[in-house]
Motif scaffolding. Structure first.
Motif, PDB file in Angstrom:
ATOM      1  N   THR A  78      10.233 -35.705  12.137  1.00 39.65           N
ATOM      2  CA  THR A  78      10.846 -34.673  12.979  1.00 39.65           C
ATOM      3  C   THR A  78      11.634 -35.323  14.100  1.00 39.65           C
ATOM      4  O   THR A  78      11.118 -36.187  14.810  1.00 39.65           O
ATOM      5  N   ILE A  79      12.882 -34.906  14.251  1.00 41.67           N
ATOM      6  CA  ILE A  79      13.748 -35.382  15.333  1.00 41.67           C
ATOM      7  C   ILE A  79      14.186 -34.166  16.129  1.00 41.67           C
ATOM      8  O   ILE A  79      14.635 -33.165  15.555  1.00 41.67           O
ATOM      9  N   PHE A  80      14.072 -34.241  17.466  1.00 44.51           N
ATOM     10  CA  PHE A  80      14.426 -33.072  18.268  1.00 44.51           C
ATOM     11  C   PHE A  80      15.127 -33.463  19.553  1.00 44.51           C
ATOM     12  O   PHE A  80      15.067 -34.612  19.998  1.00 44.51           O
ATOM     13  N   ILE A  81      15.815 -32.487  20.115  1.00 46.04           N
ATOM     14  CA  ILE A  81      16.392 -32.606  21.448  1.00 46.04           C
ATOM     15  C   ILE A  81      15.694 -31.614  22.369  1.00 46.04           C
ATOM     16  O   ILE A  81      14.953 -30.738  21.912  1.00 46.04           O
ATOM     17  N   GLY A  82      15.942 -31.739  23.675  1.00 42.64           N
ATOM     18  CA  GLY A  82      15.362 -30.816  24.635  1.00 42.64           C
ATOM     19  C   GLY A  82      16.246 -29.610  24.861  1.00 42.64           C
ATOM     20  O   GLY A  82      17.474 -29.674  24.709  1.00 42.64           O
ATOM     21  N   GLY A  83      15.622 -28.503  25.233  1.00 42.30           N
ATOM     22  CA  GLY A  83      16.349 -27.289  25.583  1.00 42.30           C
ATOM     23  C   GLY A  83      16.144 -26.957  27.040  1.00 42.30           C
ATOM     24  O   GLY A  83      16.090 -27.846  27.894  1.00 42.30           O
ATOM     25  N   ASN A  84      15.996 -25.671  27.338  1.00 44.49           N
ATOM     26  CA  ASN A  84      15.784 -25.264  28.723  1.00 44.49           C
ATOM     27  C   ASN A  84      14.386 -24.718  28.965  1.00 44.49           C
ATOM     28  O   ASN A  84      14.079 -24.263  30.066  1.00 44.49           O
ATOM     29  N   HIS A  85      13.530 -24.740  27.965  1.00 38.70           N
ATOM     30  CA  HIS A  85      12.131 -24.337  28.128  1.00 38.70           C
ATOM     31  C   HIS A  85      11.262 -25.467  27.582  1.00 38.70           C
ATOM     32  O   HIS A  85      10.765 -25.406  26.467  1.00 38.70           O
ATOM     33  N   GLU A  86      11.129 -26.495  28.390  1.00 37.98           N
ATOM     34  CA  GLU A  86      10.432 -27.703  27.973  1.00 37.98           C
ATOM     35  C   GLU A  86       9.398 -28.125  29.008  1.00 37.98           C
ATOM     36  O   GLU A  86       9.491 -27.742  30.178  1.00 37.98           O
ATOM     37  N   ALA A  87       8.445 -28.942  28.562  1.00 38.47           N
ATOM     38  CA  ALA A  87       7.585 -29.670  29.487  1.00 38.47           C
ATOM     39  C   ALA A  87       8.422 -30.842  30.002  1.00 38.47           C
ATOM     40  O   ALA A  87       8.364 -31.958  29.488  1.00 38.47           O
ATOM     41  N   SER A  88       9.226 -30.560  31.012  1.00 35.47           N
ATOM     42  CA  SER A  88      10.231 -31.538  31.458  1.00 35.47           C
ATOM     43  C   SER A  88       9.612 -32.843  31.908  1.00 35.47           C
ATOM     44  O   SER A  88      10.221 -33.914  31.768  1.00 35.47           O
TER      45      SER A  88
END
Length: 513
Positions: A78-88
């Protein structure tokens, strides 16, 4: 190589992997790779949950922590990017990317990797013009401003990605590229999401930074999420088949050109809230081109012994959530992740978090310096549809807070008039001039897409999981229609509909955000 694409995950990893396994069994296929376009929510414990910019009543642990603890392992890479609802706070530990759990890889603020010869790039976060030129200065524990600005796209990431010259196979963003709605069945999109009409007509829906990257990189495929609607500029499938190199390694690898660019741009790092312009060819900079040569890439490969395999060096950095013993008082702290330390040491780069922590310890970062961000009423809260940084419409498929107000107590209705001759450009940002798409790109119009999309609608939703995330599959195509449609909509405060993962008893006592 078969690739599954997920829109907004929202921590529902169990359901996503179960859906993939169901699809594999149903269609007798083997999914080789899962791409996730943001809102991944890699929440490890209660402290992480408190670093998500969402209302208290929507802060749920979900299932990622099981994969972080080792209780479960992702069934597909799994490869992902961050959005605006993340555990920053978690993602901030890995500014250059890294493993958040075994077999689950985060691309960082921006990143490029290779898998089986397929080149995959991504840009995390969403675009907000008032934070675009700042550095990555935020650190936990966050305040009301930094918990949001932490996931805002920065110009340095876009600048670095624009130094790339080699072909990009797949690119991920959370925002839609601004103007992409002109390249597919816009009529059908507005039929499904009528409240997009004001922004589509004003050309303020989506990210101008993503558009600039789309037109520079010209990837074979571009996937985005965030708007919770199925939309294709050219084609759409639940599982995408990508040509790959059968002789290439089946291990995830760093990209040599991207690593060389990171080294070349290391001097440009900014970890302060001060605005920071990227070098341009405008007589103010002695150097503005940070692209790399074949010699630079060859030198890097020689230094690494031609071995760019990404090490499986995941290790937990915080205690994991224990359902039998919740720790609601757990607080987030600013951590230096050993993966980032190793990466920076290997390639001679600066660890952003180490620099921020040093400035933090020396008292050189003043939270009051972020006041200019608070003066911009573009993001009154999160779980809104303000996807573009200058957006004003409300999406019924997104959650807004009852007190959806900016810091001055007023609703945000900021919008910008576009140039009619340049629908991709945005006058509010200092982005460089947008290039025209090449004539070799396929021409598409609303009319020619109607029949194809209607057939897609009859065949059902292409997203593999119910409810939350809908991915956008985009191939860049040239617009040949200048039509504009009339319409308007008012601003409303609306709760999300048909969202199983957020179905909960509403506690009015928690409406304090």
């Amino acid at each position: 190589m078969k690739v599954a694409v997920e829109g907004c995950c929202h921590g529902e990893l169990d359901k996503i992997y179960e859906s993939i396994q169901f699809l594999e069994k149903k269609d007798n296929v083997k999914v080789d790779l899962l791409l996730c376009c943001g809102d991944f929510q890699a929440v490890r414990n209660e402290a992480d949950m408190n670093c998500m910019a969402v209302p208290l009543k929507y802060r749920h642990m979900q299932t990622f922590y099981k994969y972080y603890s080792g209780e479960k392992k992702a069934s597909v890479l799994t490869i992902f990017i961050g959005g605006n609802h993340e555990a920053s706070n978690h993602l901030q530990e890995l500014p250059y990317g890294g493993w958040v759990a075994p077999n689950i890889y985060y691309l960082g603020y921006a990143g490029v990797v290779k898998y089986r010869g397929v080149r995959i790039g991504g840009l995390s976060g969403i675009f907000k013009s008032h934070d675009y030129r700042k550095g990555h200065f935020e650190y936990p524990p966050y305040n009301q401003q930094t918990v949001r600005s932490a996931y805002h796209v920065r110009n340095i990431e876009v600048f670095k990605l624009k130094q790339l010259k080699q072909h990009m196979d797949i690119f991920l963003s959370h925002d839609w590229p601004r103007g992409i709605y002109h390249y597919g069945n816009k009529k059908q999109l507005l039929k499904m999401k009528a409240f997009f009409r004001p922004e589509v007509e004003a050309n303020t829906l989506g990210s101008p930074a993503a558009t600039e990257l789309l037109q520079h990189l010209k990837p074979s495929y571009w996937f985005a999420a965030h708007l919770h609607v199925k939309f294709a500029a050219l084609m759409q499938h639940p599982v995408v088949e990508i040509e790959h190199d059968p002789n290439a390694s089946d291990q995830l690898e760093y990209d040599s050109e991207w690593l060389a660019i990171l080294k070349a741009t290391n001097e440009l790092i900014n970890v302060t809230p001060k605005n920071w312009n990227m070098p341009e060819n405008n007589s103010l900079y002695t150097k503005w081109d940070y692209s790399v040569s074949e010699e630079d890439i060859a030198e890097l490969l020689e230094e690494q012994g031609h071995d760019l395999q990404i090490p499986n060096n995941f290790s937990p950095t915080v205690p994991v959530y224990d359902p039998a013993n919740p720790q609601k008082s757990r607080e987030s702290v600013h951590l230096i992740n050993p993966q980032t330390t190793e990466f920076c040491a290997t390639f001679g780069l600066s660890d952003l978090n180490a620099k921020v922590k040093q400035m933090e310890d020396e008292g050189l970062i003043d939270e009051e310096d972020d006041i200019d961000g608070a003066e911009n009423p573009e993001e009154p809260s999160d779980y809104t549809t303000d996807t573009s940084g200058l957006s004003s419409s409300i999406n019924p498929d997104e959650i807004t807070l009852e007190d959806d107000v900016d810091d001055n107590g007023e609703l945000s209705t900021h919008s910008v008039e576009p140039s009619p001759d340049h629908p991709f450009t945005d006058s509010s940002t200092n982005l460089s001039d947008v290039r025209d798409l090449p004539d070799s790109m396929i021409v598409s119009s609303d009319e020619t897409q109607d029949s194809a999309n209607e057939e897609l609608d009859r065949s059902g939703d292409s997203s593999m999981t119910e409810g939350e995330g809908k991915s956008t599959l985009t191939k860049a195509v040239k617009r040949n229609s200048n039509e504009h449609e009339n319409g308007s909509s008012g601003i409303k405060l609306i709760r999300r509909r048909n969202q199983n993962i957020y179905r909960t008893q509403l506690d009015e006592n928690e409406d304090n955000e």
